[in-house]
Design a protein around this motif. Structure first.
Motif, mmCIF file in Angstrom:
data_model
loop_
_atom_site.group_PDB
_atom_site.id
_atom_site.type_symbol
_atom_site.label_atom_id
_atom_site.label_comp_id
_atom_site.label_asym_id
_atom_site.label_seq_id
_atom_site.Cartn_x
_atom_site.Cartn_y
_atom_site.Cartn_z
ATOM 1 N N ARG A 91 0.824 -1.425 0.144
ATOM 2 C CA ARG A 91 -0.051 0.055 -0.140
ATOM 3 C C ARG A 91 0.917 1.285 0.073
ATOM 4 O O ARG A 91 0.440 2.553 -0.177
ATOM 5 N N GLU A 92 1.930 1.174 0.213
ATOM 6 C CA GLU A 92 3.020 2.312 0.424
ATOM 7 C C GLU A 92 4.312 2.096 -0.694
ATOM 8 O O GLU A 92 4.506 0.970 -1.068
ATOM 9 N N GLY A 93 4.515 3.355 -1.248
ATOM 10 C CA GLY A 93 5.610 3.230 -2.221
ATOM 11 C C GLY A 93 6.268 4.846 -2.304
ATOM 12 O O GLY A 93 6.011 5.491 -1.544
ATOM 13 N N LEU A 142 -2.953 15.742 -10.944
ATOM 14 C CA LEU A 142 -1.505 15.283 -10.872
ATOM 15 C C LEU A 142 -1.640 13.781 -11.270
ATOM 16 O O LEU A 142 -2.578 13.002 -10.641
ATOM 17 N N LEU A 143 -0.918 13.088 -12.306
ATOM 18 C CA LEU A 143 -0.764 11.750 -12.461
ATOM 19 C C LEU A 143 0.605 11.488 -12.260
ATOM 20 O O LEU A 143 1.494 11.992 -12.872
ATOM 21 N N GLY A 144 0.873 10.262 -11.629
ATOM 22 C CA GLY A 144 2.108 9.942 -11.281
ATOM 23 C C GLY A 144 2.345 8.273 -11.594
ATOM 24 O O GLY A 144 1.616 7.512 -11.609
ATOM 25 N N PHE A 145 3.547 7.991 -11.541
ATOM 26 C CA PHE A 145 4.240 6.520 -11.391
ATOM 27 C C PHE A 145 4.587 6.198 -10.117
ATOM 28 O O PHE A 145 5.697 7.128 -9.674
ATOM 29 N N VAL A 146 4.208 5.490 -9.528
ATOM 30 C CA VAL A 146 4.343 5.262 -8.072
ATOM 31 C C VAL A 146 5.031 3.595 -8.026
ATOM 32 O O VAL A 146 4.723 2.725 -8.491
ATOM 33 N N GLU A 147 6.499 3.881 -7.667
ATOM 34 C CA GLU A 147 7.177 2.645 -7.372
ATOM 35 C C GLU A 147 7.077 1.989 -5.986
ATOM 36 O O GLU A 147 7.075 2.411 -5.166
ATOM 37 N N LEU A 148 6.382 0.432 -6.291
ATOM 38 C CA LEU A 148 6.130 -0.031 -5.268
ATOM 39 C C LEU A 148 7.270 -1.230 -4.635
ATOM 40 O O LEU A 148 8.239 -1.362 -5.647
ATOM 41 N N PRO A 149 7.402 -1.579 -3.434
ATOM 42 C CA PRO A 149 8.607 -2.551 -3.170
ATOM 43 C C PRO A 149 8.714 -3.744 -3.697
ATOM 44 O O PRO A 149 9.687 -4.429 -4.006
#
Length: 137
Positions: free
Chosen positions: A53-55, A85-92
């Motif tokens: 759930r976090e990145g 805003l649109l983003g790329f979120v990197e996850l673990p």
């Protein structure tokens, strides 16, 4: 919490709230989001994998015009459109998810973010659905 999700193949719900569903190949460990039924490398059936759930914010841009239909087939939704805003979120897990960013006033690459529900309205019948976004931690 509502289960009227934009896509129940992508979103799940547990005691901690919503989570993103991905798929993982049991042979090569490739992870896909959104989930795929079969691995595109090994052609084997994949298994569902709940994502973290976090990145961290990997990159971002501003969505300054309404996306194509659906859901913006409704003229009123188009006229009331506000850039976001649109983003790329990197996850673990090592993958990047394209997502809407909420409550990010000064976006910076590398800021920690967490998953949150996002209510949206779909045209043409103006149905309320729940999607997802990421917010700063």
């Amino acid at each position: 919490m509502s289960k009227d999700w934009i896509d129940d193949k992508v979103l799940g719900l547990d005691d901690e709230g919503i989570y993103l569903r991905a798929s993982q190949c049991p042979n090569c460990s490739q992870i896909c989001f959104p989930p795929e039924l079969q691995c595109n490398r090994c052609d084997l059936q994949t298994e569902l994998l709940p994502l973290s759930r976090e990145g961290v914010l990997w990159s971002w841009t501003t969505q300054a015009y309404p996306p194509k239909a659906p859901p913006f087939a409704d003229q009123q939704l188009i006229e009331n459109f506000s850039p976001f805003l649109l983003g790329f979120v990197e996850l673990p897990e090592g993958i990047r998810v394209i997502t809407r960013l909420q409550n990010v006033h000064t976006p910076e690459i590398g800021i920690p973010v967490k998953l949150t529900p996002l209510d949206i309205t779909l045209a043409p019948n103006k149905q309320a659905r729940q999607a997802f976004a990421f917010v700063p931690i």
